[in-house]
Design an enzyme around this catalytic site. Sequence first.
Site, PDB file in Angstrom:
ATOM      1  N   CYS A   1      -4.350  13.216  13.247  1.00 34.36           N
ATOM      2  CA  CYS A   1      -4.985  11.918  13.061  1.00 34.36           C
ATOM      3  C   CYS A   1      -4.678  11.092  14.287  1.00 34.36           C
ATOM      4  CB  CYS A   1      -4.515  11.235  11.791  1.00 34.36           C
ATOM      5  SG  CYS A   1      -2.898  10.525  11.957  1.00 34.36           S
TER       6      CYS A   1
ATOM      7  N   ASP B   1       5.644   0.844  11.878  1.00 34.70           N
ATOM      8  CA  ASP B   1       4.441   0.151  11.410  1.00 34.70           C
ATOM      9  C   ASP B   1       4.375  -1.315  11.857  1.00 34.70           C
ATOM     10  OD1 ASP B   1       3.532   2.443  10.260  1.00 34.70           O
ATOM     11  OD2 ASP B   1       3.890   1.854   8.187  1.00 34.70           O
TER      12      ASP B   1
ATOM     13  N   LYS C   1       0.839  -1.212   0.000  1.00 36.73           N
ATOM     14  CA  LYS C   1       0.000   0.000   0.000  1.00 36.73           C
ATOM     15  C   LYS C   1       0.868   1.253   0.000  1.00 36.73           C
ATOM     16  CE  LYS C   1      -1.705   1.694   3.995  1.00 36.73           C
ATOM     17  NZ  LYS C   1      -1.440   3.123   4.215  1.00 36.73           N
ATOM     18  N   ASN C   2       1.834   1.303   0.901  1.00 33.97           N
ATOM     19  CA  ASN C   2       2.614   2.539   1.053  1.00 33.97           C
ATOM     20  C   ASN C   2       3.522   2.814  -0.136  1.00 33.97           C
ATOM     21  OD1 ASN C   2       1.365   2.995   3.434  1.00 33.97           O
ATOM     22  ND2 ASN C   2       3.162   2.678   4.738  1.00 33.97           N
TER      23      ASN C   2
ATOM     24  N   ARG D   1      -8.132  -0.411   5.439  1.00 38.33           N
ATOM     25  CA  ARG D   1      -7.309   0.572   4.723  1.00 38.33           C
ATOM     26  C   ARG D   1      -5.983  -0.040   4.298  1.00 38.33           C
ATOM     27  NH1 ARG D   1      -5.513   4.900   7.999  1.00 38.33           N
ATOM     28  NH2 ARG D   1      -4.324   5.197   6.130  1.00 38.33           N
TER      29      ARG D   1
ATOM     30  N   ARG E   1       1.352  14.799  13.162  1.00 44.85           N
ATOM     31  CA  ARG E   1       1.781  14.558  11.791  1.00 44.85           C
ATOM     32  C   ARG E   1       1.738  15.800  10.892  1.00 44.85           C
ATOM     33  NH1 ARG E   1      -0.348   8.637   9.992  1.00 44.85           N
ATOM     34  NH2 ARG E   1       1.560   8.618   8.808  1.00 44.85           N
TER      35      ARG E   1
HETATM   36  C1  UD1 Z   1       4.821   7.000   6.194  1.00 42.55           C
HETATM   37  C2  UD1 Z   1       3.936   5.773   6.098  1.00 42.55           C
HETATM   38  C3  UD1 Z   1       3.524   5.312   7.494  1.00 42.55           C
HETATM   39  C4  UD1 Z   1       4.742   5.103   8.357  1.00 42.55           C
HETATM   40  C5  UD1 Z   1       5.642   6.333   8.343  1.00 42.55           C
HETATM   41  C6  UD1 Z   1       6.957   6.129   9.092  1.00 42.55           C
HETATM   42  C7  UD1 Z   1       2.798   6.046   3.983  1.00 42.55           C
HETATM   43  C8  UD1 Z   1       1.520   6.339   3.267  1.00 42.55           C
HETATM   44  N1  UD1 Z   1       2.748   6.111   5.315  1.00 42.55           N
HETATM   45  O1  UD1 Z   1       4.051   8.039   6.776  1.00 42.55           O
HETATM   46  O2  UD1 Z   1       2.792   4.092   7.364  1.00 42.55           O
HETATM   47  O3  UD1 Z   1       4.328   4.850   9.697  1.00 42.55           O
HETATM   48  O4  UD1 Z   1       5.964   6.704   6.986  1.00 42.55           O
HETATM   49  O5  UD1 Z   1       7.643   5.024   8.576  1.00 42.55           O
HETATM   50  O6  UD1 Z   1       3.803   5.726   3.379  1.00 42.55           O
HETATM   51  N2  UD1 Z   1       6.990  14.922  10.274  1.00 42.55           N
HETATM   52  C9  UD1 Z   1       7.088  16.255  10.549  1.00 42.55           C
HETATM   53  N3  UD1 Z   1       6.982  17.140   9.498  1.00 42.55           N
HETATM   54  C10 UD1 Z   1       6.771  16.733   8.219  1.00 42.55           C
HETATM   55  C11 UD1 Z   1       6.668  15.359   7.948  1.00 42.55           C
HETATM   56  C12 UD1 Z   1       6.787  14.466   8.995  1.00 42.55           C
HETATM   57  O7  UD1 Z   1       7.281  16.652  11.692  1.00 42.55           O
HETATM   58  O8  UD1 Z   1       6.680  17.591   7.325  1.00 42.55           O
HETATM   59  C13 UD1 Z   1       7.105  13.932  11.389  1.00 42.55           C
HETATM   60  C14 UD1 Z   1       5.832  13.111  11.573  1.00 42.55           C
HETATM   61  O9  UD1 Z   1       4.912  13.778  12.388  1.00 42.55           O
HETATM   62  C15 UD1 Z   1       6.385  11.858  12.201  1.00 42.55           C
HETATM   63  C16 UD1 Z   1       7.758  11.690  11.545  1.00 42.55           C
HETATM   64  O10 UD1 Z   1       8.081  12.970  11.023  1.00 42.55           O
HETATM   65  O11 UD1 Z   1       6.557  12.035  13.594  1.00 42.55           O
HETATM   66  C17 UD1 Z   1       7.797  10.679  10.406  1.00 42.55           C
HETATM   67  O12 UD1 Z   1       6.782  10.991   9.479  1.00 42.55           O
HETATM   68  P1  UD1 Z   1       6.866  10.560   7.932  1.00 42.55           P
HETATM   69  O13 UD1 Z   1       8.115   9.779   7.733  1.00 42.55           O
HETATM   70  O14 UD1 Z   1       6.651  11.766   7.107  1.00 42.55           O
HETATM   71  O15 UD1 Z   1       5.643   9.585   7.804  1.00 42.55           O
HETATM   72  P2  UD1 Z   1       4.520   9.559   6.678  1.00 42.55           P
HETATM   73  O16 UD1 Z   1       5.121   9.804   5.348  1.00 42.55           O
HETATM   74  O17 UD1 Z   1       3.364  10.382   7.112  1.00 42.55           O
END
Ligand code: UD1
Length: 419
Positions: free
Chosen positions: A116, A304, A22-23, A396, A121
């Site tokens: 969420c 995850d 999915k991701n 999901r 996030r």
């Molecule tokens: C993706 C995955 C999710 C997984 C996560 C970490 C998808 C659709 N989802 O989520 O399943 O748990 O990677 O492996 O691929 N952050 C910030 N600012 C930003 C972006 C992120 O502070 O602009 C923080 C987030 O709040 C979190 C951390 O960075 O604490 C990691 O987030 P991120 O790696 O961006 O996760 P996702 O891409 O949302």
Amino acid sequence: MEKLVIHGGRPLKGVLQVSGSKNAALPIMFASILVDSPMHYSNVPRLRDIQTTIKLLNILGCKAERGDDGDIVVAPGSLAPEAPYDLVKTMRASVLVLGPLLARLGRARVALPGGCAIGARPVDQHLKALEKMGAVFDLAEGYIEGRCKALHGADITFDIPTVGGTENLLMAASLARGETILRNAAREPEIVDLARCLNACGAKISGQGSDVIHIQGVERLHGCSYRVMPDRIEAGTFLVAAAITRGEVLIKDCPVAELAATLAKLREMGLTMEIGDDWVRVLPAGRLRGVDAATRPHPGFPTDMQAQIMALMTLAEGSSSIEETIFENRFMHVPELNRMGADIRLSSGKALVRGVDALAGAPVMASDLRASASLVIAGLAAKGVTEVQRIYHLDRGYECIEEKLRAAGADIIRASSAL
Ligand code: UD1
């Protein structure tokens, strides 16, 4: 609404086939915004988030549909810049359209994903990096409004490695003028899969899988046929389900290299496995040992898989601990597991798990995707009946999970629920 009803205590036996990731599929499908001829995707799981992605691509002007053979074709169309709140609120990954829309249209209006269940996030890293490439953003009426004349290459250092941020920038930079360097980039396998797909469309990306990625912008990208990688988290979930039921299971299409940290942790707990190139056979386990774990960006132990391995720890011998360093508030499965007889205490970002002899079936409530998986896993091992409510979270991210587990001997059915 629906629930899963599980009569626990039966060892899994047989074969579990892993679906497409999915991701990986979500950003790879959004990459079709960038191309000027049709994309053909295979191994895309049948999941609610994929349906949402198809819907969003159609709203944005692409022509996306799943054929009778299960493959998804996305043909380019006249692009529109707006990703509406109704869709974004159900799938946070919708924010990945920002980079592609700015690159193609020079504007984008994407609803702010908001909080969420697993923490705040934010998307500040996505915006800051796109600003370095020449985009400007306003926040109006709950929407991120971005504009640019043309994106240009930039040398960008992320403050934290972000999976979505790295993906958004990979897509934007592929069509920008000049070279972009992403430093402190996330290294997750899904990013490597996206880069592989973009390169197959004519992009010039190198260094994916390391923390420095170079992207030489190109004038145009063309469509291609792409097979999405198998889902390492679904595979990891099956490994834990086999281990907790002391079953004997062959997991097929298993992304072994991408699962190294999970496999190592299971081995440390005492699980015996035979490992091939793209399969793992779990051998019947005795009682496993407690271990300590901490979630980390890839190649560390994945956040995850945190909830699922915690379910396994509840029945291991001795104490375990698990520290969550990626997301705040990602322990919502803990009170539910405790309702099934687990002994877990939370203390400053850490779960301390004391192994118990048995879990007891109970009605429990799923709160997010991976938390739901941990409750299903616990239910497979528990004595008596477990009812997992609110399984729309599970749908999901897991394709036909109850059918797959049933075929491997689990007593699990989907039923309608008042909750
Ligand atoms: C993706 C995955 C999710 C997984 C996560 C970490 C998808 C659709 N989802 O989520 O399943 O748990 O990677 O492996 O691929 N952050 C910030 N600012 C930003 C972006 C992120 O502070 O602009 C923080 C987030 O709040 C979190 C951390 O960075 O604490 C990691 O987030 P991120 O790696 O961006 O996760 P996702 O891409 O949302």
